[in-house]
Design a protein around this motif. Structure first.
Motif, PDB file in Angstrom:
ATOM      1  N   ASP A  74       0.835  -1.068   0.136  1.00  0.00           N
ATOM      2  CA  ASP A  74      -0.124  -0.001  -0.091  1.00  0.00           C
ATOM      3  C   ASP A  74       0.863   1.186  -0.136  1.00  0.00           C
ATOM      4  OD1 ASP A  74      -2.102   1.626  -0.052  1.00  0.00           O
ATOM      5  OD2 ASP A  74      -2.971   0.797   1.867  1.00  0.00           O
ATOM      6  N   ILE A  75       0.301   2.334  -0.187  1.00  0.00           N
ATOM      7  CA  ILE A  75       1.138   3.527  -0.092  1.00  0.00           C
ATOM      8  C   ILE A  75       0.727   4.460   1.108  1.00  0.00           C
ATOM      9  CG2 ILE A  75       1.345   3.748  -2.580  1.00  0.00           C
ATOM     10  CD1 ILE A  75      -0.828   6.050  -2.659  1.00  0.00           C
ATOM     11  N   PRO A  76       1.496   5.347   1.788  1.00  0.00           N
ATOM     12  CA  PRO A  76       1.175   5.987   2.960  1.00  0.00           C
ATOM     13  C   PRO A  76       0.080   7.012   2.411  1.00  0.00           C
ATOM     14  CG  PRO A  76       3.195   6.590   2.247  1.00  0.00           C
ATOM     15  CD  PRO A  76       2.903   5.496   1.478  1.00  0.00           C
ATOM     16  N   LEU A  77      -0.666   7.638   3.335  1.00  0.00           N
ATOM     17  CA  LEU A  77      -1.640   8.584   3.238  1.00  0.00           C
ATOM     18  C   LEU A  77      -0.665   9.778   2.860  1.00  0.00           C
ATOM     19  CD1 LEU A  77      -4.592   9.652   3.242  1.00  0.00           C
ATOM     20  CD2 LEU A  77      -4.185  10.366   5.611  1.00  0.00           C
ATOM     21  N   VAL A  78      -1.302  10.364   1.660  1.00  0.00           N
ATOM     22  CA  VAL A  78      -0.614  11.445   0.930  1.00  0.00           C
ATOM     23  C   VAL A  78      -1.258  12.842   1.514  1.00  0.00           C
ATOM     24  CG1 VAL A  78       0.320  12.780  -1.132  1.00  0.00           C
ATOM     25  CG2 VAL A  78       0.395  10.166  -0.851  1.00  0.00           C
ATOM     26  N   THR A  79      -0.674  13.750   2.197  1.00  0.00           N
ATOM     27  CA  THR A  79      -1.427  14.888   2.656  1.00  0.00           C
ATOM     28  C   THR A  79      -0.176  16.007   2.647  1.00  0.00           C
ATOM     29  OG1 THR A  79      -2.723  15.934   4.438  1.00  0.00           O
ATOM     30  CG2 THR A  79      -1.022  14.227   5.050  1.00  0.00           C
ATOM     31  N   VAL A  80      -0.820  17.250   2.347  1.00  0.00           N
ATOM     32  CA  VAL A  80       0.219  18.282   2.349  1.00  0.00           C
ATOM     33  C   VAL A  80       0.635  18.614   3.883  1.00  0.00           C
ATOM     34  CG1 VAL A  80      -1.593  19.975   2.432  1.00  0.00           C
ATOM     35  CG2 VAL A  80       0.696  20.516   1.483  1.00  0.00           C
ATOM     36  N   VAL A  81       1.737  18.725   3.960  1.00  0.00           N
ATOM     37  CA  VAL A  81       2.683  19.303   5.519  1.00  0.00           C
ATOM     38  C   VAL A  81       2.946  20.757   5.189  1.00  0.00           C
ATOM     39  CG1 VAL A  81       4.301  18.996   7.014  1.00  0.00           C
ATOM     40  CG2 VAL A  81       3.253  16.977   5.902  1.00  0.00           C
ATOM     41  N   VAL A  82       2.474  21.664   6.017  1.00  0.00           N
ATOM     42  CA  VAL A  82       2.778  22.896   6.043  1.00  0.00           C
ATOM     43  C   VAL A  82       3.845  23.432   7.077  1.00  0.00           C
ATOM     44  CG1 VAL A  82       1.746  25.256   6.453  1.00  0.00           C
ATOM     45  CG2 VAL A  82       0.134  23.574   5.369  1.00  0.00           C
ATOM     46  N   THR A  83       4.996  24.137   6.519  1.00  0.00           N
ATOM     47  CA  THR A  83       5.919  24.529   7.395  1.00  0.00           C
ATOM     48  C   THR A  83       5.957  25.923   7.345  1.00  0.00           C
ATOM     49  OG1 THR A  83       7.247  22.585   6.589  1.00  0.00           O
ATOM     50  CG2 THR A  83       8.401  24.503   7.651  1.00  0.00           C
ATOM     51  N   GLU A  84       5.761  26.524   8.419  1.00  0.00           N
ATOM     52  CA  GLU A  84       5.692  28.135   8.663  1.00  0.00           C
ATOM     53  C   GLU A  84       7.119  28.730   8.718  1.00  0.00           C
ATOM     54  OE1 GLU A  84       2.522  30.322  10.343  1.00  0.00           O
ATOM     55  OE2 GLU A  84       3.633  30.979  11.651  1.00  0.00           O
ATOM     56  N   HIS A  85       7.547  29.523   8.053  1.00  0.00           N
ATOM     57  CA  HIS A  85       8.818  30.303   8.058  1.00  0.00           C
ATOM     58  C   HIS A  85       8.510  31.621   8.628  1.00  0.00           C
ATOM     59  CE1 HIS A  85      11.252  27.450   5.798  1.00  0.00           C
ATOM     60  NE2 HIS A  85      10.034  27.119   5.260  1.00  0.00           N
ATOM     61  N   GLU A 102      -6.157  22.021 -15.772  1.00  0.00           N
ATOM     62  CA  GLU A 102      -7.060  22.026 -14.822  1.00  0.00           C
ATOM     63  C   GLU A 102      -7.200  20.583 -13.950  1.00  0.00           C
ATOM     64  OE1 GLU A 102     -11.831  23.494 -14.622  1.00  0.00           O
ATOM     65  OE2 GLU A 102     -10.774  23.425 -16.394  1.00  0.00           O
ATOM     66  N   ARG A 103      -7.126  19.696 -14.562  1.00  0.00           N
ATOM     67  CA  ARG A 103      -7.350  18.357 -14.050  1.00  0.00           C
ATOM     68  C   ARG A 103      -5.910  18.240 -12.985  1.00  0.00           C
ATOM     69  NH1 ARG A 103      -8.090  14.065 -18.408  1.00  0.00           N
ATOM     70  NH2 ARG A 103      -7.748  12.651 -16.669  1.00  0.00           N
ATOM     71  N   THR A 104      -4.837  18.626 -13.467  1.00  0.00           N
ATOM     72  CA  THR A 104      -3.766  18.509 -12.744  1.00  0.00           C
ATOM     73  C   THR A 104      -3.909  19.152 -11.409  1.00  0.00           C
ATOM     74  OG1 THR A 104      -2.109  18.231 -14.458  1.00  0.00           O
ATOM     75  CG2 THR A 104      -1.110  19.194 -12.398  1.00  0.00           C
ATOM     76  N   ALA A 118      -5.434  18.683  -5.671  1.00  0.00           N
ATOM     77  CA  ALA A 118      -6.176  19.077  -4.476  1.00  0.00           C
ATOM     78  C   ALA A 118      -6.947  17.946  -3.925  1.00  0.00           C
ATOM     79  CB  ALA A 118      -7.131  19.948  -4.962  1.00  0.00           C
ATOM     80  N   ASP A 119      -7.058  16.803  -4.622  1.00  0.00           N
ATOM     81  CA  ASP A 119      -8.000  15.773  -4.134  1.00  0.00           C
ATOM     82  C   ASP A 119      -7.315  14.909  -3.271  1.00  0.00           C
ATOM     83  OD1 ASP A 119     -10.249  16.790  -5.297  1.00  0.00           O
ATOM     84  OD2 ASP A 119     -10.336  15.415  -7.274  1.00  0.00           O
ATOM     85  N   VAL A 120      -5.736  14.626  -3.864  1.00  0.00           N
ATOM     86  CA  VAL A 120      -4.986  13.571  -3.456  1.00  0.00           C
ATOM     87  C   VAL A 120      -4.249  14.136  -2.040  1.00  0.00           C
ATOM     88  CG1 VAL A 120      -3.144  12.198  -3.818  1.00  0.00           C
ATOM     89  CG2 VAL A 120      -4.752  12.354  -5.599  1.00  0.00           C
ATOM     90  N   VAL A 157      -4.253  24.215  -5.089  1.00  0.00           N
ATOM     91  CA  VAL A 157      -3.310  25.024  -5.808  1.00  0.00           C
ATOM     92  C   VAL A 157      -4.205  25.364  -7.125  1.00  0.00           C
ATOM     93  CG1 VAL A 157      -1.032  23.363  -5.534  1.00  0.00           C
ATOM     94  CG2 VAL A 157      -2.857  22.859  -7.422  1.00  0.00           C
ATOM     95  N   SER A 158      -3.723  26.482  -7.661  1.00  0.00           N
ATOM     96  CA  SER A 158      -4.633  27.090  -8.541  1.00  0.00           C
ATOM     97  C   SER A 158      -4.065  26.666 -10.093  1.00  0.00           C
ATOM     98  CB  SER A 158      -4.413  28.568  -8.662  1.00  0.00           C
ATOM     99  OG  SER A 158      -3.034  29.061  -8.733  1.00  0.00           O
ATOM    100  N   THR A 159      -4.952  27.056 -11.119  1.00  0.00           N
ATOM    101  CA  THR A 159      -4.463  26.544 -12.203  1.00  0.00           C
ATOM    102  C   THR A 159      -3.279  27.613 -12.828  1.00  0.00           C
ATOM    103  OG1 THR A 159      -6.275  27.835 -13.198  1.00  0.00           O
ATOM    104  CG2 THR A 159      -6.695  25.551 -13.030  1.00  0.00           C
ATOM    105  N   GLY A 160      -3.220  28.654 -12.356  1.00  0.00           N
ATOM    106  CA  GLY A 160      -2.393  29.670 -12.984  1.00  0.00           C
ATOM    107  C   GLY A 160      -0.859  29.021 -12.114  1.00  0.00           C
ATOM    108  N   TRP A 161      -0.748  28.575 -11.054  1.00  0.00           N
ATOM    109  CA  TRP A 161       0.430  28.189 -10.366  1.00  0.00           C
ATOM    110  C   TRP A 161       0.828  26.932 -11.237  1.00  0.00           C
ATOM    111  CZ3 TRP A 161       1.489  23.473  -8.095  1.00  0.00           C
ATOM    112  CH2 TRP A 161       2.582  23.447  -7.223  1.00  0.00           C
TER     113      TRP A 161
END
Length: 208
Positions: A30-41, A89-91, A96-98, A103-107
């Protein structure tokens, strides 16, 4: 994970790990749960006893907007766009879903010019190696960018591939920077734009 019988099926005695004389095994991948991690500077401003206020600059890797995305997320977006050919757009939606990173489409779209500059030296090396090769395959196929039909040209060997978008013409094929300088054996499907490619090419077109 060890799974042990709780008790003997014969006499009913309690069984444990030390009673084991062997096992049958199964492996689950299996794969680990993929979730964004926020690091504040936090770039602090400090006031000395003398009254001077000194500010530490924000690190260059996170400078700019208050919120940014790190190298792993950026690499994932470029991989989805370039290698998997997933639209912008799908990227953005997939990321976002995974991962939970909205993230925005512009980014997403802004990453391509940056990625292009980072791989420029590698692309130039691939182009040079293709030109120096003894046998080269050239071809072209259609692709779509939005609602527009475009032509995708390829020059490749067994181990190297160079792709570029251009018009369906010899001039378009030449913009890849390989065919104008190539002097080996060219293998193609007899498309007319390769007709004058030096030297005499190998025609791999089947019977019509």
């Amino acid at each position: 994970m060890d799974h042990l019988p709780a008790a003997c099926s014969g006499c009913g005695r309690e069984l444990g790990e030390y009673d084991s004389v062997g096992f049958e095994r199964r492996q689950v991948r299996d794969i680990p749960l993929v979730t964004v991690v926020v690091t504040e500077h936090r770039a602090h401003r400090c006031r000395c006893a003398c009254g001077t206020l000194t500010a530490e600059p924000v690190p260059a890797t996170v400078a700019g907007s208050p919120s940014s995305y790190g190298p792993n997320l950026r690499a994932l977006a470029v991989y989805l766009l370039v290698f998997q050919h997933i639209p912008v757009e799908r990227t953005a939606r997939l990321i976002a879903d995974v991962t939970g990173a909205a993230v925005s489409t512009g980014w997403v779209a802004s990453l391509l010019p940056e990625a292009e500059s980072l791989v420029a030296d590698s692309v130039n090396l691939i182009r040079a190696l293709l030109v120096m090769g003894r046998i080269l395959h050239a071809d072209a196929t259609t692709t779509r960018i939005g609602a527009t039909r475009r032509w995708l040209h390829v020059a490749c060997t067994e181990s190297l591939t160079l792709l570029h978008l251009a018009a369906r013409s010899r001039a378009g094929a030449d913009t890849g920077g390989v065919l104008p300088h190539y002097r080996g054996v060219l293998v193609h499907d007899s498309l007319s734009l390769y007709a004058d490619a030096p030297p005499a090419p190998i025609n791999c077109a089947g019977p019509t």
